[in-house]
Design an enzyme around this catalytic site. Structure first.
Site, PDB file in Angstrom:
ATOM      1  N   CYS A 177      51.848 -12.711  69.560  1.00  0.00           N
ATOM      2  CA  CYS A 177      50.485 -12.977  70.024  1.00  0.00           C
ATOM      3  C   CYS A 177      49.852 -14.177  69.319  1.00  0.00           C
ATOM      4  O   CYS A 177      49.834 -14.253  68.092  1.00  0.00           O
ATOM      5  CB  CYS A 177      49.648 -11.719  69.804  1.00  0.00           C
ATOM      6  N   CYS A 228      38.500 -10.869  81.825  1.00  0.00           N
ATOM      7  CA  CYS A 228      39.145 -10.376  80.606  1.00  0.00           C
ATOM      8  C   CYS A 228      38.295 -10.844  79.426  1.00  0.00           C
ATOM      9  O   CYS A 228      38.139 -12.050  79.216  1.00  0.00           O
ATOM     10  CB  CYS A 228      40.561 -10.950  80.549  1.00  0.00           C
ATOM     11  N   GLU A 278      41.334  -6.703  68.722  1.00  0.00           N
ATOM     12  CA  GLU A 278      41.706  -5.314  68.974  1.00  0.00           C
ATOM     13  C   GLU A 278      40.403  -4.514  69.159  1.00  0.00           C
ATOM     14  O   GLU A 278      39.645  -4.313  68.200  1.00  0.00           O
ATOM     15  CB  GLU A 278      42.525  -4.793  67.774  1.00  0.00           C
ATOM     16  N   CYS A 292      50.455  -8.995  65.524  1.00  0.00           N
ATOM     17  CA  CYS A 292      51.600  -8.759  66.414  1.00  0.00           C
ATOM     18  C   CYS A 292      52.416 -10.058  66.538  1.00  0.00           C
ATOM     19  O   CYS A 292      51.846 -11.140  66.698  1.00  0.00           O
ATOM     20  CB  CYS A 292      51.134  -8.286  67.785  1.00  0.00           C
ATOM     21  N   HIS A 318      55.272  -1.811  74.352  1.00  0.00           N
ATOM     22  CA  HIS A 318      56.221  -2.906  74.076  1.00  0.00           C
ATOM     23  C   HIS A 318      57.584  -2.500  73.504  1.00  0.00           C
ATOM     24  O   HIS A 318      58.513  -3.299  73.538  1.00  0.00           O
ATOM     25  CB  HIS A 318      55.600  -3.981  73.165  1.00  0.00           C
ATOM     26  N   CYS A 356      48.267 -13.436  79.412  1.00  0.00           N
ATOM     27  CA  CYS A 356      48.263 -12.418  78.364  1.00  0.00           C
ATOM     28  C   CYS A 356      48.931 -12.916  77.078  1.00  0.00           C
ATOM     29  O   CYS A 356      50.026 -13.455  77.116  1.00  0.00           O
ATOM     30  CB  CYS A 356      49.009 -11.199  78.886  1.00  0.00           C
ATOM     31  N   CYS A 370      42.182 -11.848  65.077  1.00  0.00           N
ATOM     32  CA  CYS A 370      42.611 -10.446  65.019  1.00  0.00           C
ATOM     33  C   CYS A 370      43.377 -10.207  63.721  1.00  0.00           C
ATOM     34  O   CYS A 370      44.059 -11.097  63.238  1.00  0.00           O
ATOM     35  CB  CYS A 370      43.502 -10.125  66.217  1.00  0.00           C
ATOM     36  N   SER A 402      41.982  -2.093  76.356  1.00  0.00           N
ATOM     37  CA  SER A 402      43.384  -2.169  75.942  1.00  0.00           C
ATOM     38  C   SER A 402      43.498  -2.181  74.428  1.00  0.00           C
ATOM     39  O   SER A 402      42.801  -2.950  73.753  1.00  0.00           O
ATOM     40  CB  SER A 402      44.000  -3.447  76.517  1.00  0.00           C
ATOM     41  N   GLU A 423      37.271 -16.550  73.770  1.00  0.00           N
ATOM     42  CA  GLU A 423      37.496 -16.925  75.158  1.00  0.00           C
ATOM     43  C   GLU A 423      37.446 -15.714  76.071  1.00  0.00           C
ATOM     44  O   GLU A 423      37.765 -14.594  75.666  1.00  0.00           O
ATOM     45  CB  GLU A 423      38.881 -17.570  75.287  1.00  0.00           C
ATOM     46  N   HIS A 446      55.242 -15.304  77.837  1.00  0.00           N
ATOM     47  CA  HIS A 446      55.173 -16.763  77.815  1.00  0.00           C
ATOM     48  C   HIS A 446      55.436 -17.196  76.378  1.00  0.00           C
ATOM     49  O   HIS A 446      54.685 -16.794  75.484  1.00  0.00           O
ATOM     50  CB  HIS A 446      53.795 -17.230  78.255  1.00  0.00           C
TER      51      HIS A 446
HETATM   52  S1  SF4 Z   1      48.293  -8.320  70.624  1.00  0.00           S
HETATM   53 FE1  SF4 Z   1      46.159  -7.632  70.388  1.00  0.00          FE
HETATM   54  S2  SF4 Z   1      46.211  -6.397  68.499  1.00  0.00           S
HETATM   55 FE2  SF4 Z   1      48.091  -7.629  68.468  1.00  0.00          FE
HETATM   56  S3  SF4 Z   1      47.550  -9.477  67.289  1.00  0.00           S
HETATM   57 FE3  SF4 Z   1      47.178  -9.923  69.484  1.00  0.00          FE
HETATM   58  S4  SF4 Z   1      45.030  -9.491  69.818  1.00  0.00           S
HETATM   59 FE4  SF4 Z   1      45.616  -8.478  67.905  1.00  0.00          FE
END
Ligand code: SF4
Length: 348
Positions: free
Chosen positions: A124, A110, A163, A121, A218, A335, A117, A194, A97, A292
């Site tokens: 995410c 973006c 990433e 994290c 973070h 985000c 990924c 980023s 996306e 969120h």
């Molecule tokens: S924050 Fe970025 S690096 Fe971390 S799991 Fe999500 S997409 Fe991957």
């Protein structure tokens, strides 16, 4: 180089040296490379047959092995605030996306660099899907070129799925095409990449690119950041920042730190103090981001009032800090929310 289903290679997404090599291999006059690059990156056509300053013979010969290489989006969701989320299918039938975010005086796109990924994290949605593959240079830039608002985009952020430094070669090629005179000739100031801070790739990026760098920070504490971001076990944020301090940054290159605010987790006075210490001596800014809630995580967002206090405390101590406006929340374009339901369907 990416191939289409008919086995043809795609021209869009090639760097000038790659185009030059094709021109040489095919026995075309050397100036043809510049003509092809112009058609790819300076004009709005979508087929080799429209490259009208190439002879018919060259166009036919080129079309035997190559195609222009744009792929239309498969779906778009529109938020009540005007943000749009575009869905693209990748060459291996996965989904990625891109989020288009219009503002009064600018419009930011973006883009994603990977389907899924590997980094896992805790906060995410993309990380929860696991890794589905790297995007090619073509697939990264296609998100930019194949949306109707293409000409209105003023800024690009590599903050979508994936990433970027885990797909460094394709990311660097896409940046080369965006910022070179023979390509889109964009100022690197308009682009931000980023990363969570993969040190070897970050050093290469800082050596080769003048685009802005945003690091997902973070949490300033080693033990706490490990809980949020497994990468801390391999490349601790303290070392990431030490490397940035050592780097020879471009004159206009901006370094920023992303800081998602988690209620009671990373938003105390103790965190303000540690952040100030960690970033001392570095010209940078911190972007505070509202969290969120997502499924399967106990994390909650910090209340707005506390986010404001946190910003003020950092600013008072000399750290330039902003609070990022939240956009596209109703279509999950904010985000950390980019993740395709379609991807789940595709894999089931
Ligand atoms: S924050 Fe970025 S690096 Fe971390 S799991 Fe999500 S997409 Fe991957």
């Amino acid at each position: 180089m990416k191939h289409d289903l008919k086995g043809k290679k795609q021209l869009y997404g090639l760097t000038f040296s790659e185009i030059t090599q094709i021109v040489k291999d095919e026995g075309f006059p050397a100036f043809t490379a510049k003509q092809i690059a112009d058609w790819l990156y300076k004009k709005e056509i979508s087929s080799i047959s429209e490259m009208t300053n190439l002879s018919l013979k060259i166009r036919e010969q080129l079309s035997e092995k190559y195609e222009f290489g744009l792929t239309p989006f498969t779906k778009v969701d529109v938020s009540s605030d005007g943000t749009k989320k575009y869905l693209f299918t990748t060459s291996n039938n996965k989904f990625v996306e891109a989020a288009y975010i219009p503002e009064t005086e600018r419009a930011t796109l973006c883009v994603s660099t990977q389907a899924g990924c590997k980094m896992g994290c805790l906060f995410c949605m993309t990380g929860k899907q696991g890794f589905q593959g790297n995007l090619s240079t073509n697939e990264i830039l296609n998100q930019f070129r194949s949306i109707p608002e293409f000409q209105t985009i003023s800024n690009l952020v590599y903050m979508g799925m994936g990433e970027p430094f885990d797909n460094l070669d394709n990311v660097l090629s896409s940046l080369e095409i965006l910022t070179s005179e023979w390509g889109y000739a964009w100022s690197p100031k308009r682009i931000t990449v980023s990363s969570i801070g993969i040190i070897p790739a970050m050093i290469t990026f800082l050596e080769k690119s003048n685009c802005n760098l945003a690091i997902s920070l973070h949490n300033p504490f080693d033990d706490e950041r490990r809980q949020l971001m497994p990468i801390q076990n391999v490349y601790p944020i303290q070392e990431v920042i030490a490397e940035i301090k050592r780097a020879d940054l471009g004159r206009q290159q901006r370094i920023s730190f992303e800081y998602i605010m988690f209620d009671g987790v990373n938003d105390t006075d103790k965190h303000v103090k540690a952040l100030v210490k960690l970033l001392s001596g570095l010209k940078c800014r911190i972007n505070l981001i509202r969290f969120h809630s997502i499924p399967l995580t106990p994390l909650k967002g910090t209340p707005d009032e506390r986010i404001m206090e946190f910003r003020n405390a950092l600013t008072t101590k000399g750290v330039f800090t902003t609070i990022r406006a939240s956009r596209g929340q109703d279509i999950q374009a904010a985000c950390g929310l980019l993740s395709t339901k379609e991807m789940g369907k595709n894999n089931s």
